[in-house]
Motif scaffolding. Sequence first.
Motif, PDB file in Angstrom:
ATOM      1  N   LEU A 162       0.899  -1.375   0.055  1.00 46.33           N
ATOM      2  CA  LEU A 162       0.431   0.242   0.246  1.00 46.33           C
ATOM      3  C   LEU A 162       0.724   1.526  -0.143  1.00 46.33           C
ATOM      4  N   MET A 163       0.755   2.131  -0.919  1.00 46.88           N
ATOM      5  CA  MET A 163       1.187   4.043  -1.178  1.00 46.88           C
ATOM      6  C   MET A 163       0.467   4.594  -1.289  1.00 46.88           C
ATOM      7  N   SER A 164       0.415   5.372   0.477  1.00 47.82           N
ATOM      8  CA  SER A 164      -0.017   6.909   0.552  1.00 47.82           C
ATOM      9  C   SER A 164       0.346   7.570   0.714  1.00 47.82           C
ATOM     10  N   GLU A 194      -1.820  -2.355 -16.870  1.00 39.56           N
ATOM     11  CA  GLU A 194      -0.967  -2.229 -17.397  1.00 39.56           C
ATOM     12  C   GLU A 194       0.087  -3.066 -16.347  1.00 39.56           C
ATOM     13  N   CYS A 195      -0.263  -3.243 -15.203  1.00 43.61           N
ATOM     14  CA  CYS A 195       0.064  -3.446 -14.327  1.00 43.61           C
ATOM     15  C   CYS A 195       0.398  -5.248 -13.823  1.00 43.61           C
ATOM     16  N   ARG A 196      -0.974  -5.410 -14.206  1.00 48.24           N
ATOM     17  CA  ARG A 196      -1.108  -7.180 -15.335  1.00 48.24           C
ATOM     18  C   ARG A 196      -0.700  -7.714 -15.434  1.00 48.24           C
ATOM     19  N   GLN A 197      -0.007  -6.855 -17.062  1.00 48.01           N
ATOM     20  CA  GLN A 197       1.356  -7.661 -17.733  1.00 48.01           C
ATOM     21  C   GLN A 197       2.675  -6.949 -17.443  1.00 48.01           C
ATOM     22  N   LEU A 198       2.963  -6.679 -16.148  1.00 45.75           N
ATOM     23  CA  LEU A 198       4.190  -6.780 -15.613  1.00 45.75           C
ATOM     24  C   LEU A 198       4.581  -7.940 -14.507  1.00 45.75           C
ATOM     25  N   CYS A 199       3.243  -8.452 -14.502  1.00 41.69           N
ATOM     26  CA  CYS A 199       2.841  -8.709 -13.165  1.00 41.69           C
ATOM     27  C   CYS A 199       1.535  -9.952 -13.552  1.00 41.69           C
ATOM     28  N   PRO A 200       1.252 -10.932 -13.998  1.00 40.05           N
ATOM     29  CA  PRO A 200       0.107 -11.486 -14.612  1.00 40.05           C
ATOM     30  C   PRO A 200      -0.371 -11.911 -13.360  1.00 40.05           C
ATOM     31  N   ASP A 201       0.492 -12.727 -12.244  1.00 38.01           N
ATOM     32  CA  ASP A 201      -0.604 -13.344 -10.989  1.00 38.01           C
ATOM     33  C   ASP A 201      -1.527 -12.007 -10.110  1.00 38.01           C
ATOM     34  N   LEU A 202      -1.146 -11.091  -9.980  1.00 39.25           N
ATOM     35  CA  LEU A 202      -1.869  -9.823  -9.205  1.00 39.25           C
ATOM     36  C   LEU A 202      -3.388 -10.243  -9.015  1.00 39.25           C
ATOM     37  N   ALA A 261       4.209  -3.528  -9.027  1.00 39.35           N
ATOM     38  CA  ALA A 261       2.923  -3.022  -9.674  1.00 39.35           C
ATOM     39  C   ALA A 261       2.607  -1.922  -9.176  1.00 39.35           C
ATOM     40  N   CYS A 262       2.395  -1.780  -7.314  1.00 40.51           N
ATOM     41  CA  CYS A 262       2.479  -0.250  -6.697  1.00 40.51           C
ATOM     42  C   CYS A 262       2.986   1.174  -7.306  1.00 40.51           C
ATOM     43  N   ARG A 263       4.426   0.173  -7.696  1.00 48.40           N
ATOM     44  CA  ARG A 263       5.328   1.465  -7.768  1.00 48.40           C
ATOM     45  C   ARG A 263       4.816   2.049  -9.213  1.00 48.40           C
ATOM     46  N   ALA A 285       7.943  10.466 -12.267  1.00 46.93           N
ATOM     47  CA  ALA A 285       8.040   9.711 -11.431  1.00 46.93           C
ATOM     48  C   ALA A 285       8.581   8.839 -11.242  1.00 46.93           C
ATOM     49  N   GLN A 286       9.787   8.876 -11.922  1.00 43.19           N
ATOM     50  CA  GLN A 286       9.996   7.276 -12.312  1.00 43.19           C
ATOM     51  C   GLN A 286      11.966   7.637 -11.183  1.00 43.19           C
ATOM     52  N   MET A 287      11.575   8.758 -10.486  1.00 43.99           N
ATOM     53  CA  MET A 287      13.705   9.466 -10.069  1.00 43.99           C
ATOM     54  C   MET A 287      13.624   8.071  -8.792  1.00 43.99           C
TER      55      MET A 287
END
Length: 150
Positions: A34-36, A70-78, A112-114, A145-147
Amino acid sequence: MAIDPDDFKLTFAPLDVSEAYQAADTARNGAVVLMSGMVRDRTDGRAVDYLDYQAYDAMALRVFGQISQECRQLCPDLSRVVIHHRLGKLRVGEISVLIAVGSPHRVEAFTACRHAIDSLKQNAPIWKKEYWLDGDSTWVKGMNAQMLCP
């Protein structure tokens, strides 16, 4: 395997960390990341009074869906992707965005969160105006935000 429903929200109400966490949690998870994001008291050395967030709601929600894909393409098992963003006037310390990702594995949840927060800041039609304690104000464009941490 069927994908559990994701959870996207734009609201003027305060965001709830436990609600976002619960929306991302399933029995399949080995991790929930979780990112806040919150309003800080200074930006570039200037004292912040408050922020005002505005959005093109319908398009922002579509972008949230694209980010999830996109997150699911990076990490299909989410198991789930949760994106909640607050609109309107927010004071220092208030939460402006919550991203929560559930996954069987922590590495994928972090990845995926990042990706979700970086993509949101670049692509979602959400605008922020910073109001300074000196009475001035500034519209903020999307950030890269890629820093990485120094």
